[in-house]
Write a protein that holds these residues in place. Structure first.
Motif, PDB file in Angstrom:
ATOM      1  N   UNK A 173      12.176  10.050   1.191  1.00 52.17           N
ATOM      2  CA  UNK A 173      12.069   9.206  -0.009  1.00 52.17           C
ATOM      3  C   UNK A 173      11.762  10.079  -1.219  1.00 52.17           C
ATOM      4  N   UNK A 249       8.423  12.118  -0.475  1.00 51.85           N
ATOM      5  CA  UNK A 249       7.655  11.609   0.659  1.00 51.85           C
ATOM      6  C   UNK A 249       8.444  11.857   1.941  1.00 51.85           C
ATOM      7  N   UNK A 305      -4.948  11.773   2.914  1.00 51.91           N
ATOM      8  CA  UNK A 305      -5.725  11.048   3.921  1.00 51.91           C
ATOM      9  C   UNK A 305      -5.439  11.544   5.349  1.00 51.91           C
ATOM     10  N   UNK A 307      -2.829  11.486   6.872  1.00 50.14           N
ATOM     11  CA  UNK A 307      -1.944  10.543   7.553  1.00 50.14           C
ATOM     12  C   UNK A 307      -0.584  11.189   7.824  1.00 50.14           C
ATOM     13  N   UNK A 309       2.292  10.797   6.332  1.00 50.75           N
ATOM     14  CA  UNK A 309       3.236  10.980   5.233  1.00 50.75           C
ATOM     15  C   UNK A 309       2.862  12.197   4.393  1.00 50.75           C
TER      16      UNK A 309
ATOM     17  N   UNK D 112     -15.952   6.418  -2.075  1.00 52.62           N
ATOM     18  CA  UNK D 112     -14.958   6.708  -3.115  1.00 52.62           C
ATOM     19  C   UNK D 112     -15.596   6.933  -4.476  1.00 52.62           C
ATOM     20  N   UNK D 171       3.426   1.942   6.801  1.00 46.60           N
ATOM     21  CA  UNK D 171       4.166   3.071   6.204  1.00 46.60           C
ATOM     22  C   UNK D 171       4.568   2.772   4.762  1.00 46.60           C
ATOM     23  N   UNK D 173       4.700   3.138   0.779  1.00 50.02           N
ATOM     24  CA  UNK D 173       4.646   4.281  -0.139  1.00 50.02           C
ATOM     25  C   UNK D 173       4.744   3.777  -1.574  1.00 50.02           C
ATOM     26  N   UNK D 174       3.774   4.196  -2.385  1.00 48.70           N
ATOM     27  CA  UNK D 174       3.757   3.791  -3.791  1.00 48.70           C
ATOM     28  C   UNK D 174       3.738   5.013  -4.695  1.00 48.70           C
ATOM     29  N   UNK D 207      -5.797  11.483  -3.063  1.00 44.65           N
ATOM     30  CA  UNK D 207      -6.634  10.292  -2.859  1.00 44.65           C
ATOM     31  C   UNK D 207      -7.161   9.751  -4.173  1.00 44.65           C
ATOM     32  N   UNK D 211      -6.795   3.327  -4.110  1.00 44.25           N
ATOM     33  CA  UNK D 211      -6.159   3.189  -2.797  1.00 44.25           C
ATOM     34  C   UNK D 211      -6.863   2.165  -1.907  1.00 44.25           C
ATOM     35  N   UNK D 215      -5.227  -1.385  -0.396  1.00 42.45           N
ATOM     36  CA  UNK D 215      -5.119  -1.670   1.041  1.00 42.45           C
ATOM     37  C   UNK D 215      -5.918  -2.917   1.422  1.00 42.45           C
ATOM     38  N   UNK D 219      -4.159  -6.151   3.065  1.00 42.77           N
ATOM     39  CA  UNK D 219      -4.554  -6.523   4.436  1.00 42.77           C
ATOM     40  C   UNK D 219      -4.983  -7.985   4.492  1.00 42.77           C
ATOM     41  N   UNK D 230      -1.194   0.429   5.561  1.00 41.66           N
ATOM     42  CA  UNK D 230      -1.600   1.774   5.124  1.00 41.66           C
ATOM     43  C   UNK D 230      -0.654   2.203   4.022  1.00 41.66           C
ATOM     44  N   UNK D 231      -1.224   2.744   2.963  1.00 42.79           N
ATOM     45  CA  UNK D 231      -0.435   3.077   1.782  1.00 42.79           C
ATOM     46  C   UNK D 231      -0.581   4.560   1.449  1.00 42.79           C
ATOM     47  N   UNK D 232       0.537   5.190   1.161  1.00 44.32           N
ATOM     48  CA  UNK D 232       0.501   6.503   0.522  1.00 44.32           C
ATOM     49  C   UNK D 232       0.744   6.264  -0.959  1.00 44.32           C
ATOM     50  N   UNK D 249       8.104   1.695  -1.952  1.00 41.58           N
ATOM     51  CA  UNK D 249       9.046   1.881  -0.850  1.00 41.58           C
ATOM     52  C   UNK D 249       8.454   1.267   0.416  1.00 41.58           C
ATOM     53  N   UNK D 251       9.653   0.140   4.615  1.00 41.63           N
ATOM     54  CA  UNK D 251      10.683   0.173   5.663  1.00 41.63           C
ATOM     55  C   UNK D 251      10.788  -1.224   6.254  1.00 41.63           C
TER      56      UNK D 251
END
Lengths: 350, 350, 350, 350
Positions: A173, A249, A305, A307, A309, D112, D171, D173-174, D207, D211, D215, D219, D230-232, D249, D251
């Protein structure tokens, strides 16, 4: 001295070539063509060149071009494929900055560009001018297809991961953003300052012409047996003049497991001999202004994180490493010159 | 090779000196000082310099500085006047980019800058580094006071008219605008992008520190017996990074009567041998981007509606001809080098 | 509810009218014309209007326009003078945002605009829509010629001085700068972001079409027997979207001698009842962003160094007080509404 | 009239609240606090507010605040949690624009934000002020935690997909970009115009504090049994003032298979009753300027090349729907007013 001509000198890649070549110690620019501005002094259109060039724009003329050692094409797509064959026959070397000779898959080219290709055989022979991948072939090439701006930034960002086979290649991506000079020096309402300053937007998210070029380039360097690279690519228009930033990504392959330092090392090793790719220290974020006006690509890689990605950030100047400076890098390689010749100045910052 | 040190390397004039000197063929930068960032690699603060300098910032040290052929001061006002005397005594040559040695009238300096001057005798000996006026003195100088950014653009715009005595010198009006880099690399709320982008405003209209410098410079070139130059000067802050544009108004002297072509000729003749002043063709308007990153000043002159008020427009890059590039031009002159050495690149346009 | 139509709705003054009228409690927009975009929903061209207007652009139609209480013309010059006469005959009131009816001197109009005037008699009858000067006439007018953007900022800045006769009227100097929206929504290479961002330049310094309008307006308010106003006017293009900043210079009359507080008081008194002119405290500098999106004009006046040259700084939003918001202010006056209706929101800052 | 106070009125969310509330027909602002600027008129700090507010900044005072119907906190994190409990006890309603009460997981908040939470019980009671998810709870809430700017744009973009369970939630992605006003009105070198204009860069890619908020919010709306979101998330800094653009993005789940029109319909249905979420026609790209100064979020969704990765683009004004306008929307809901009251104006375009 290398005798050089530029076909299509009125756009931004043309003036950027002239800017760079003005202080290149081994080059003499002998002709700059433009049908529409025939007779107009180059320095009248681009006041930044006053005192640097006495040339006026001239009509393209095969005899004159054929008398040069190298011809740069800085033309819209479709032009070079019509004019280059005659030059190739006469033994002139050519660096084409347009998209005409980048894709090997001619039907794909024709589908994305909406016209028939006029020189498909030549497209197959052309060397894709990304020195970090094809340096040896470039040195021997007669015709070099200089990569697009997004493809340069994006490929350089992913090459270490894709070559090493440590990410899932079918789920790549790319979210990338370009300064407005990437759209060229065109009279379009969509491009005027009042429409774009203090504004940000994506465009061509459903499909951009640089997508097949990116996928072709990355597939060529994949390990045997890997799933073929597939990229989701969203370009954006920045309210500024120069610079591309690619935010990339990729999902780590289930088999691969790299520690943060191994990840960093993978990038540093891949580019340790490259004069124009700079892997930043771990934790850094590259800035477009850090490469403004230069042939540099600066890259960072992170695993947020811890993770799955990976994030790679890659910046270039769209008119320089994304076009004209990379064209000069290719020329230097083709003529056996020091690869960095004429490309040594640091970026203009601030 | 000329051994050079830069005192105060963390600001914009510092990084601009480093950018220019990186490709200067006759200079080696041996030290860059910063008390606050002592030990930090220069390329860590300015990523544009990665690969160009291995130096780290160091504390200023008289011995080390005295071992150089030339020391540039790129410091806030007040610093150079404290440190320069020790270097002058040891025979080092100095180009000061700050305001410390620009004014000959010490009480005026003290009034405008709100502090006592620490080296008044040296201020009187310093040569004002505007090569277009003082080239011979600069060549022989040990201490050069590099002009301010506004004063450079404004003086170069008015010099032909004031020298020739064809305008009323006591009624000069300058409306000038600068990119935000002119305010330096300072942490001030007033300078943040969110306060200044898509915004335009004047500042210090009641009195700006560059005013006495402009008047001093122009008075020095007036014909004998002329009314002393008086300038109304309003500076403005542009929502952009680099560039100064000065729009200058002057009333024709009752005795003088120049035709448009004589006016144009007056400017062309005055600057015909100047490598860094470019008089544009009649009817042109100079653009700041046409000099971005260069030592050029581009000038136009007009007489709107054939009335009594002449308009001169003058553009420079405030960090280049307005500071660091002009400092290098001064250095070239002081060391007998070709005046344009290291300053040959065309502007970055677009 | 006042029934309103807008002729020429595809430009920036058109969309600005629509933005303002969307929340005006006494207006209903019933038609927006555009020949080229006939049938296209307004909100498709301007996504900011999605949810606010269901209208599509329609062809101009005299019957439909004549059924409105008021028609705004937001057209290029030359259009209104052809179409307005038919509407005037039918008793419709008109506010023309173009230059067609601003000048009383028809030969001057024809010289500056390069075409014959189609409705010279109507031009003489039209009321110049600067409420701070012509409020009573506007209230009674059938046809209002809305002032240009530069003329609004510049006249409001000079009115107190010129009316009072305290400056030399034949030596007025205006250095003004406009955001790029002032050039309209046109497809021109000169206007694209890549040509204008990080750039600043003057244009039309030899003569701009707003000059005769400025001079006409100021001459109308001069004391009897004064030398007629003459203005030297240099406009500049700012790398931003909205805003005009006028920096005005005037020489004090030999007879007049105002103290700083008298000067300040002169401005405050002149505008004390004006809802849209704000005289800033002494020593202030107005910023364009402080009026962004509003009908306000903010003004400061200074006498630098206690010399003979006064400096006035005046800011407006070129599309608002410089065009569409002032048009709505005129409409409010013409229909006896509260003058500030629909124009109450503070500026968008930052 | 609702009596309102604003604690922390010197930042951008403070001035934006004042801008919006100036024309809100049901609100009277009675106090604006700032310890550092106590006594300074609000309109002196923000000239855009001249004529709109007579208030001066005052020190925060519990008695005075407790006399209001509603208190907005526009303070840095850590402030509201110290001051809000006393107001809650006295029955005052509070909308907190800071991050203090957004996270339910206190250890996560403390990790955080690097400090102990002073009011953890209150954090659990606070209602997360995203009306598109929590409208009913907001109406009944005493304490509303107004969402962050990125979380607003990103959640609104993904809600339809995540609620419907049609994408793989682990998965996501932002890649998002914000105007510089998102960093606040702070005196930092990193924020000055000369460092950021004509520049683009990511930050906090490893990070960012938004974030966990993103999430948490997603959730909460997932179908039972789904893999947790889970977000990247990679934020970027744009060289402009206002606006957030999120490029998202996701999937497609192996089980879900939506046609393009079903995908479009999914979004349109989800938001069909939302006054401030606008799903653009298929194939559109939202622009940040289309929401400038408004409470709107505009969204597009695409499935490039018919592959497995969906692309959602979402834009808001970071200071409006991303902060102060959303706070007013929350207030309207809490007090039973029409939800759009005071928020009706179209965006400022251009």
């Amino acid at each position: 001295m290398i005798k050089v001509a530029i076909v299509g000198g009125t756009g931004y890649t043309g003036v950027e070539l002239l800017r760079i070549l003005a202080t290149h110690p081994q080059v003499k620019v002998t002709a700059i063509t433009s049908r529409s501005l025939k007779g107009t002094p180059v320095a009248e259109l681009f006041p930044s060149l006053r005192g640097h060039y006495d040339l006026a724009f001239c009509e393209p003329n095969v005899e004159q071009l054929a008398s040069c050692d190298l011809v740069f094409f800085a033309t819209p797509h479709g032009v070079a494929q019509a004019q280059v064959p005659a030059l190739i026959e006469r033994g002139v070397r050519v660096v084409d900055l347009s998209a005409d000779f980048r894709l090997k898959d001619i039907p794909s080219w024709e589908a994305w560009y909406g016209q028939q290709h006029a020189a498909p055989a030549l497209a197959k022979e052309a060397v894709y001018g990304l020195p970090e991948v094809n340096r040896a072939d470039i040195a021997a090439a007669q015709l070099v297809a200089c990569p697009g701006c997004y493809p340069t930034a994006i490929q350089l960002g992913w090459i270490p991961l894709v070559e090493a086979g440590v990410v899932e290649p079918s789920e790549l991506i790319a979210s990338a953003a370009s300064g407005a000079s990437g759209a060229g020096r065109q009279a379009k309402t969509d491009l005027i300052l009042a429409e774009n300053s203090d504004n940000f937007r994506a465009y061509s998210a459903a499909g951009h012409r640089h997508l097949p070029e990116i996928e072709q380039g990355l597939r060529n360097i994949q390990p045997l047996g890997a799933n073929p690279v597939k990229v989701t690519f969203v370009p954006h228009l920045l309210p500024m003049v120069r610079g591309i930033h690619a935010t990339l990504f990729a999902k780590t392959s289930s088999s691969a497991s790299l520690s943060p330092s191994e990840l960093q090392m993978l990038f540093e090793q891949r580019y340790k001999d490259e004069p124009f790719v700079d892997v930043l220290p771990a934790g850094s974020h590259p800035q477009t202004r850090s490469v403004r006006g230069t042939n540099m690509c600066r890259i960072s890689v992170m695993q947020p994180q811890d993770r799955d990605t990976l994030v790679v950030m890659s910046v270039i100047d769209n008119l320089a490493k994304g076009a004209s400076a990379q064209a000069v890098q290719n020329m230097n390689i083709m003529f056996g010159l020091t690869e960095t010749l004429g490309l040594e100045s640091p970026a203009l910052l601030p």
